[in-house]
Design an enzyme around this catalytic site. Structure first.
Site, PDB file in Angstrom:
ATOM      1  N   GLN A  29      -1.431  -2.337   0.665  1.00 29.83           N
ATOM      2  CA  GLN A  29      -1.234  -3.142   1.866  1.00 29.83           C
ATOM      3  C   GLN A  29      -2.350  -4.154   2.098  1.00 29.83           C
ATOM      4  O   GLN A  29      -2.151  -5.120   2.832  1.00 29.83           O
ATOM      5  CB  GLN A  29      -1.082  -2.239   3.086  1.00 29.83           C
ATOM      6  N   HIS A 130      -1.063   6.676  -1.714  1.00 28.49           N
ATOM      7  CA  HIS A 130      -0.374   6.026  -0.597  1.00 28.49           C
ATOM      8  C   HIS A 130       0.698   5.115  -1.185  1.00 28.49           C
ATOM      9  O   HIS A 130       0.681   3.901  -1.006  1.00 28.49           O
ATOM     10  CB  HIS A 130      -1.364   5.254   0.275  1.00 28.49           C
ATOM     11  N   ASN A 174      -0.192  10.741   1.215  1.00 25.67           N
ATOM     12  CA  ASN A 174       0.171  10.183   2.498  1.00 25.67           C
ATOM     13  C   ASN A 174       1.689  10.169   2.642  1.00 25.67           C
ATOM     14  O   ASN A 174       2.396   9.560   1.838  1.00 25.67           O
ATOM     15  CB  ASN A 174      -0.340   8.744   2.635  1.00 25.67           C
ATOM     16  N   GLU A 175       2.183  10.885   3.648  1.00 21.25           N
ATOM     17  CA  GLU A 175       3.598  10.853   4.020  1.00 21.25           C
ATOM     18  C   GLU A 175       4.553  11.056   2.837  1.00 21.25           C
ATOM     19  O   GLU A 175       5.328  10.161   2.471  1.00 21.25           O
ATOM     20  CB  GLU A 175       3.921   9.545   4.743  1.00 21.25           C
ATOM     21  N   TYR A 303       3.903   7.987  15.149  1.00 26.07           N
ATOM     22  CA  TYR A 303       4.183   6.686  15.761  1.00 26.07           C
ATOM     23  C   TYR A 303       5.142   6.780  16.934  1.00 26.07           C
ATOM     24  O   TYR A 303       4.973   6.092  17.939  1.00 26.07           O
ATOM     25  CB  TYR A 303       4.737   5.715  14.705  1.00 26.07           C
ATOM     26  N   GLU A 360      -3.101   8.565  11.163  1.00 23.47           N
ATOM     27  CA  GLU A 360      -2.545   7.244  11.483  1.00 23.47           C
ATOM     28  C   GLU A 360      -1.906   7.308  12.859  1.00 23.47           C
ATOM     29  O   GLU A 360      -1.165   8.241  13.162  1.00 23.47           O
ATOM     30  CB  GLU A 360      -1.470   6.790  10.483  1.00 23.47           C
ATOM     31  N   TRP A 407      -4.381   3.131  13.246  1.00 22.86           N
ATOM     32  CA  TRP A 407      -3.693   2.326  12.240  1.00 22.86           C
ATOM     33  C   TRP A 407      -3.368   0.981  12.879  1.00 22.86           C
ATOM     34  O   TRP A 407      -2.687   0.927  13.883  1.00 22.86           O
ATOM     35  CB  TRP A 407      -2.416   3.004  11.751  1.00 22.86           C
ATOM     36  N   GLU A 414       3.187  -4.955   5.430  1.00 21.00           N
ATOM     37  CA  GLU A 414       3.822  -3.786   6.047  1.00 21.00           C
ATOM     38  C   GLU A 414       5.106  -3.431   5.304  1.00 21.00           C
ATOM     39  O   GLU A 414       6.206  -3.449   5.828  1.00 21.00           O
ATOM     40  CB  GLU A 414       4.068  -4.055   7.531  1.00 21.00           C
ATOM     41  N   TRP A 415       4.941  -3.138   4.003  1.00 24.07           N
ATOM     42  CA  TRP A 415       6.004  -2.628   3.154  1.00 24.07           C
ATOM     43  C   TRP A 415       7.244  -3.514   3.217  1.00 24.07           C
ATOM     44  O   TRP A 415       7.140  -4.714   3.043  1.00 24.07           O
ATOM     45  CB  TRP A 415       6.291  -1.157   3.508  1.00 24.07           C
TER      46      TRP A 415
END
Length: 457
Positions: A29, A130, A174-175, A303, A360, A407, A414-415
């Protein structure tokens, strides 16, 4: 004396002296330099080059140019006054080609970055993965293939050898939910595969790789604390008829990852829900002993809350995600700080005792640069304040919340949303690469500074 943060609903006095304050980023990113110094392509390089995969065809080819501007960015971290900076390792930058050999030039970048952070009195928190799997490993089967877990252990050993003498905290994944179900299920993230069985296989092999990486880090960096980061969300049905749907979504989103990591089991109801998508032979004897290697902390990314209802189309398995008339950020995610308290308390209640670190938490807004060059972002500031208050409430309710990473440090790639969604405490003009600390970043710096001043003996 009047507490200057009382009006925001949270005070630095609500956190203990050893609480970790930080900001976070991820390699693809922000780094750019995708073809420099021996870096090979990742699945995100390939995916972003696919027409229609990313908004406006944007890529991480330059991103925030952090690879060339890391000294400037470390100075930003130092000036924010946070004690910790979470960043990720670019796997295809550190290990080159099919032989998995250490790429000395790529490794040197992280070597310098860690030294610069330590010189700035900032604790490096290193995430091993990530989402940027080397493309050659995807070509060999990717995360649906068991061998990728072994290759991930190789990365962990290499990074442990490289940085373990100076890095005190490592995060394996990560995730993994996103890697598995967005990457191989819906296909909206790299590598863009749409195959339910592949997604389930990937989810298991990611957690297997996590456990193998824990072993590798224990061997190469025995003094470090090791954890994993999961993206966890409370799941709420819009009505009583949605209760079983909420259970199923919660199972796949949360318990499918929490249980193998913290309990060494798979939730029986999720196994039943998956049915033939969970093939015989995927989970071998001893696998769950590996996925549940003892950890030093659990990272939680949060989030918003998931609010679900059955699809309007009878006879389908589709799910609709609803809203509850709460304010929404620019990407449509509702602002729900109570959900953060809820998920932290739930993990503390339902799973073995472990320090919880919010690795995050942040929000995207339509930031504007004023004529004088400043960036005032009151919505992001309010989001930070209310979610820090949520962490304080979770602590009051018994959750061992030990740290918080905002974050993100920088606006970034952003992807699949490209550069539209800005999450940064620091605004980035992507044309000039100029960095400007936003009002939210200034507030966070004052909050952390006040916390340190209040708590310093």
């Amino acid at each position: 004396m009047l507490d200057p943060f009382a009006t925001s609903g949270v005070s630095p006095r609500e956190f203990p002296p050893d609480f970790v304050w930080g900001a976070a980023t991820a390699a693809y990113q922000i780094e750019g330099a995708v073809a420099e110094d021996g870096r090979t392509p990742s699945i995100w390089d390939t995916f972003a080059a696919r027409p229609g995969a990313v908004r406006r065809g944007e890529t991480g080819e330059v991103a925030c140019d952090h690879y060339h501007r890391s000294t400037e960015d470390v100075a930003l971290v130092r000036d924010l006054g946070v004690g910790a900076y979470r960043f990720s390792i670019s796997w295809p930058r550190v290990l080159s080609g099919r032989d998995g050999a250490l790429n000395a030039r790529g490794a040197a970048f992280y070597d310098r970055l860690v030294d610069d952070l330590l010189a700035a009195d900032v604790d490096p928190w290193v995430t091993l993965y990530h989402w940027d799997l080397p493309q050659h490993l995807e070509n060999a089967g990717g995360w649906p293939a068991r061998d990728t877990a072994e290759r991930f252990a190789d990365l962990a050993a290499a990074v442990g050898d490289l940085l373990g003498d100076r890095v005190g905290h490592f995060i394996t994944l990560n995730e993994p939910w996103c890697s598995a179900f967005l990457g191989y299920g819906s296909g909206i993230h790299a590598p863009g595969v749409r195959d339910g069985a592949a997604a389930v296989a990937a989810s298991h092999h990611l957690l297997l790789g996590h456990g193998l990486a824990v072993d590798a880090l224990r061997a190469t960096a025995p003094g470090a604390r090791v954890g994993i980061t999961l993206n966890l969300y409370p799941v709420t049905g819009v009505d009583e008829a949605s209760a079983d749907l909420a259970r199923r979504i919660d199972g796949l989103q949360n318990r499918w990852f929490l249980d193998p990591v913290l309990l060494g089991t798979h939730p029986a109801d999720v196994v039943a829900d998956l049915g033939p998508l969970l093939p015989d032979g995927l989970v071998r004897d001893g696998d769950l002993d590996v996925t549940s290697r003892p950890l030093d902390f659990l990272g939680v990314n949060y989030y918003t809350r998931h609010v679900v209802r059955p699809s309007a189309y009878p006879g389908t398995n589709a799910v609709e995600f609803g809203h509850r008339d709460l304010p929404s950020a620019a990407n449509g995610w509702e602002v729900d700080p109570d959900g953060l308290t809820e998920i932290l308390v739930r993990v503390a209640r339902d799973y073995p005792s472990l320090p919880l670190v919010v690795t995050e938490n942040g929000s995207a807004w339509a930031d504007r640069v004023a004529a004088d060059g400043t960036v005032d972002d009151p919505d992001r500031l309010a989001y930070l304040a209310t979610h820090l208050a949520a962490c304080a409430r979770a602590r009051e309710q018994g959750a061992d919340v030990a740290g918080y990473f905002a974050w993100s440090l920088l606006d970034n790639f952003e992807w699949a949303e490209g550069y539209d969604m800005r999450f940064g405490l620091v605004h980035v003009d992507f044309a000039t690469q100029r960095r400007t600390v936003k009002t939210s970043g200034e507030w966070y710096a004052r909050f952390v500074g006040a916390a340190r001043e209040i708590l310093t003996p």
